[in-house]
Design a protein around this motif. Structure first.
Motif, PDB file in Angstrom:
ATOM      1  N   TYR A  55       0.947  -1.161   0.055  1.00 53.05           N
ATOM      2  CA  TYR A  55       0.000  -0.084   0.193  1.00 53.05           C
ATOM      3  C   TYR A  55       0.669   1.231  -0.052  1.00 53.05           C
ATOM      4  CZ  TYR A  55       0.850   0.530   5.116  1.00 53.05           C
ATOM      5  OH  TYR A  55       1.506   0.845   6.049  1.00 53.05           O
ATOM      6  N   SER A  56       0.193   2.264  -0.241  1.00 53.96           N
ATOM      7  CA  SER A  56       1.071   3.595  -0.358  1.00 53.96           C
ATOM      8  C   SER A  56       0.362   4.718   0.159  1.00 53.96           C
ATOM      9  CB  SER A  56       1.643   4.017  -1.646  1.00 53.96           C
ATOM     10  OG  SER A  56       2.563   5.061  -1.525  1.00 53.96           O
ATOM     11  N   CYS A  57      -0.631   5.182  -0.658  1.00 48.36           N
ATOM     12  CA  CYS A  57      -1.321   6.591  -0.310  1.00 48.36           C
ATOM     13  C   CYS A  57      -2.275   6.434   0.800  1.00 48.36           C
ATOM     14  CB  CYS A  57      -2.037   7.134  -1.694  1.00 48.36           C
ATOM     15  SG  CYS A  57      -3.382   6.083  -2.089  1.00 48.36           S
ATOM     16  N   ARG A  58      -3.032   5.361   0.881  1.00 44.48           N
ATOM     17  CA  ARG A  58      -4.173   5.037   1.788  1.00 44.48           C
ATOM     18  C   ARG A  58      -5.511   6.148   1.527  1.00 44.48           C
ATOM     19  NH1 ARG A  58      -2.280   3.804   7.772  1.00 44.48           N
ATOM     20  NH2 ARG A  58      -4.412   2.849   8.093  1.00 44.48           N
ATOM     21  N   GLY A  60      -7.117   5.891  -1.938  1.00 42.99           N
ATOM     22  CA  GLY A  60      -7.851   5.383  -3.130  1.00 42.99           C
ATOM     23  C   GLY A  60      -7.268   6.206  -4.303  1.00 42.99           C
ATOM     24  N   ILE A  61      -5.919   6.616  -4.174  1.00 37.70           N
ATOM     25  CA  ILE A  61      -5.402   7.316  -5.399  1.00 37.70           C
ATOM     26  C   ILE A  61      -4.180   6.640  -6.100  1.00 37.70           C
ATOM     27  CG2 ILE A  61      -3.847   9.276  -6.021  1.00 37.70           C
ATOM     28  CD1 ILE A  61      -5.442  10.753  -3.771  1.00 37.70           C
ATOM     29  N   CYS A  62      -3.430   5.737  -5.446  1.00 41.96           N
ATOM     30  CA  CYS A  62      -2.174   5.367  -6.100  1.00 41.96           C
ATOM     31  C   CYS A  62      -2.438   3.801  -6.602  1.00 41.96           C
ATOM     32  CB  CYS A  62      -1.013   4.971  -4.963  1.00 41.96           C
ATOM     33  SG  CYS A  62      -1.264   3.857  -3.521  1.00 41.96           S
ATOM     34  N   GLY A  63      -3.642   3.116  -6.080  1.00 42.26           N
ATOM     35  CA  GLY A  63      -3.880   1.766  -6.693  1.00 42.26           C
ATOM     36  C   GLY A  63      -3.104   0.757  -6.400  1.00 42.26           C
ATOM     37  N   SER A  64      -2.018   0.876  -5.519  1.00 47.85           N
ATOM     38  CA  SER A  64      -1.209  -0.111  -5.032  1.00 47.85           C
ATOM     39  C   SER A  64      -1.930  -1.301  -4.013  1.00 47.85           C
ATOM     40  CB  SER A  64      -0.034   0.598  -4.307  1.00 47.85           C
ATOM     41  OG  SER A  64      -0.226   1.259  -3.246  1.00 47.85           O
ATOM     42  N   CYS A  65      -2.903  -0.928  -3.583  1.00 46.45           N
ATOM     43  CA  CYS A  65      -3.344  -1.834  -2.451  1.00 46.45           C
ATOM     44  C   CYS A  65      -4.406  -2.786  -2.900  1.00 46.45           C
ATOM     45  CB  CYS A  65      -3.951  -1.046  -1.250  1.00 46.45           C
ATOM     46  SG  CYS A  65      -5.453  -0.182  -1.853  1.00 46.45           S
ATOM     47  N   CYS A  77      -8.111   0.221   0.407  1.00 47.70           N
ATOM     48  CA  CYS A  77      -7.888   1.384   1.520  1.00 47.70           C
ATOM     49  C   CYS A  77      -8.992   2.093   1.733  1.00 47.70           C
ATOM     50  CB  CYS A  77      -6.703   2.262   1.139  1.00 47.70           C
ATOM     51  SG  CYS A  77      -6.883   3.314  -0.404  1.00 47.70           S
ATOM     52  N   ILE A 149      -7.107   4.601 -11.565  1.00 43.13           N
ATOM     53  CA  ILE A 149      -5.662   4.689 -10.960  1.00 43.13           C
ATOM     54  C   ILE A 149      -4.660   3.587 -11.169  1.00 43.13           C
ATOM     55  CG2 ILE A 149      -6.994   5.966  -8.855  1.00 43.13           C
ATOM     56  CD1 ILE A 149      -7.314   3.437  -7.369  1.00 43.13           C
TER      57      ILE A 149
HETATM   58 FE1  FES Z   1      -3.322   3.962  -2.607  1.00 40.04          FE
HETATM   59 FE2  FES Z   1      -5.075   2.125  -1.678  1.00 40.04          FE
HETATM   60  S1  FES Z   1      -3.054   2.633  -1.079  1.00 40.04           S
HETATM   61  S2  FES Z   1      -5.256   3.211  -3.611  1.00 40.04           S
END
Ligand code: FES
Length: 520
Positions: A55-58, A60-65, A77, A149
């Protein structure tokens, strides 16, 4: 702490040393507002420091989770645990991407596919940098497609993406987003890039259903196909199907005069609307069902069951043209309109108020697309009618299929697109003796047979890259005797898969009504 609820998290983890998956289970005290990502962080900090996730941004923007939650791919997230409404939450890594460790997958293949379509404005070479101007009307068209995202949830859910030549839903949608942006100068290049592979999309709509940003990815891909069709950039195998539908009014290229052969010998004969001058309750056959002997059996079983339930029906016979659903999903809008207007005019001429369909594709298109939708028809899939007749006692099974182990496969146009999941299961549950089991991927997380958007007639992927083969293997793993379904296209694809895998003796594919007919 008050207000907490214990929720069990079952986590499917990948062990790179062993090259295999294992499962860990954790009990997590969940408070209102806690997200699935919060729960994973709780596990990591309090229960198991070895659990790996990304995860990264927490925000809903980076799409990593993104991962799969109770079978559905999504970003986690901003997904609240209590909103899932279950005491057990199953977490798995995304599908269609190689696992690295636990819940983390290698997203490089996703971004390689995404980058291949040049996801940015293409400008003519040597053009001086200046302010871009954009008309509000154009902006309004591509803006709904812009919040992607790149979380890869759509790739995970997409049946066509098991074939790595397919660019993937988000890449195709983004390519379309730039195709309709008047600032982009890459039209030629963009159409060429997706030219042959876009037809692998089955229009099952899984991508739209899982998108955490609620982008209608599937419709964007269909509109992209329409652009190719308009310019005559159509793969030969696609053009053949469209030509058949144009010339013969059915995609199989059969003579319309033979459209009622399936009903020959029925007693009493099935009335033709043309002969009796009306068809208030109309039985719409579907091209595959009308012309293919295998599916004609299903048509007879369905009609007999409907009659036993007390329904009086008429049909259009040779006047019935293709409903046009596959044609529309292949991007041929003009031809779809021609077919649909013909059928709609017959519905009006014969005073039709209710249409009963065998195919989920006819069902969907009659309910959702103009000019059909504007007629205000009651559209029913035959499974709805029979399930109601069984529950009200108008139909009573008398025999038994003792010991028959059956898994129900949800057709995408009946399930994911129309939300009709229970009626076919109710029919199967009413048949004495049947042991009904579920695919791991079922209902809205069901896996497509691979036959939508005309692919039923154009499949040429090698077996390992066909969705139908993957689906059939799932059924073999369940150890069922029968895959039951309620769509002629699913039957066609899954029976072909059984032939390819040479397991026809081990497993059968049946319409739910074929099973019901054995006990009526
Ligand atoms: Fe970035 Fe969920 S942590 S979209």
């Amino acid at each position: 702490m008050s207000g907490e609820k214990m929720v069990k998290f079952v986590v499917k983890r990948y062990d790179p040393e062993k090259g295999d998956f294992f499962t860990s289970t954790y009990d997590v005290p969940v408070r209102k507002g806690m997200t699935v990502l919060d729960a994973l962080i709780y596990i990591k900090e309090n229960l198991d420091g070895t659990l790996t996730f990304r995860y990264s941004c927490r925000m809903g923007i980076c799409g990593s989770c993104a991962l799969r939650v109770n079978g559905k791919a999504t970003s986690i997230c901003n997904l609240q645990v209590l909103e899932l409404g279950t005491d057990t939450v199953v977490l798995e890594p995304l599908a269609n991407l190689p696992p690295i460790r636990d819940l983390v997958v290698d997203v490089k293949p996703f971004f390689e596919r995404f980058r291949s379509i040049r996801p940015y404005l293409i400008r003519p070479p040597g053009e001086p940098e200046e302010e871009f101007r954009q008309e509000p009307e154009v902006f309004k068209r591509y803006w709904p497609l812009s919040p992607c995202i790149s979380c890869a949830s759509c790739l995970s859910a997409c049946p066509a993406s098991i074939d790595d030549v397919f660019p993937g839903p988000s890449a195709l949608m983004t390519n379309y987003r730039f195709l309709i942006d008047t600032r982009d100068a890459g039209r030629e290049e963009r159409l060429k890039m997706v030219g042959d592979t876009v037809w692998l999309c089955t229009a099952c709509s899984s991508c739209s259903l899982v998108c955490p940003k609620e982008i209608d990815v599937a419709s964007a891909i269909t509109e992209e196909k329409s652009m190719l069709v308009e310019e005559g950039r159509i793969a030969r195998r696609i053009a053949d199907v469209l030509e058949n539908a144009m010339t013969y009014h059915n995609p199989l290229g059969r003579l319309q005069a033979k459209r009622l052969e399936w009903a020959e010998g029925l007693e009493p004969p099935l009335p033709l609307a043309r002969d009796v001058g009306k068809a208030e309750r109309l039985f719409f056959t579907c091209c595959l069902t009308a012309f293919e002997p295998r599916h004609q059996e299903v048509a007879r079983a369905v009609l007999q069951a409907l009659r036993k339930a007390g329904l009086e029906l008429a049909t259009l016979g040779s006047e019935e043209w293709c409903c046009g659903d596959h044609i529309l999903r292949m991007g041929e809008v003009g031809l779809f309109e021609e077919l649909a207007e013909h059928n709609a005019s017959l519905f009006e001429r014969y005073g039709t108020s209710e249409v009963i369909t065998i195919s989920p594709h006819c069902y969907y298109v009659f309910k959702n697309e103009e000019p059909y939708r504007g007629l205000g028809l009651t559209v029913l899939h035959y499974t709805e009618v029979l399930a109601e007749a069984l529950s009200s006692g108008r139909l009573r099974p008398s025999g038994s299929l003792k010991g028959l182990k059956v898994a129900y496969h949800d057709p995408c146009f009946l399930g994911k697109r129309s939300g009709l999941y229970e009626a076919p299961r109710a029919i199967l549950a009413s048949i004495p003796g049947i042991e009904l089991v579920e695919f791991g991927r079922n209902r809205e997380n069901s896996f497509c047979c691979g036959g939508g958007a005309g692919r039923v007639w154009t499949e040429e992927a090698e077996p390992e890259k066909r969705p139908s083969i993957h689906r059939l293997r799932e059924a073999l793993d369940l150890g069922v005797d029968v895959i039951a379904t309620s769509c002629p296209f699913c039957i066609c694809m899954l029976e072909d898969a059984a032939k390819v895998l040479d397991v026809e003796e081990e497993i059968a594919v049946r319409d739910v009504c074929e099973l019901l007919a054995q006990v009526l």
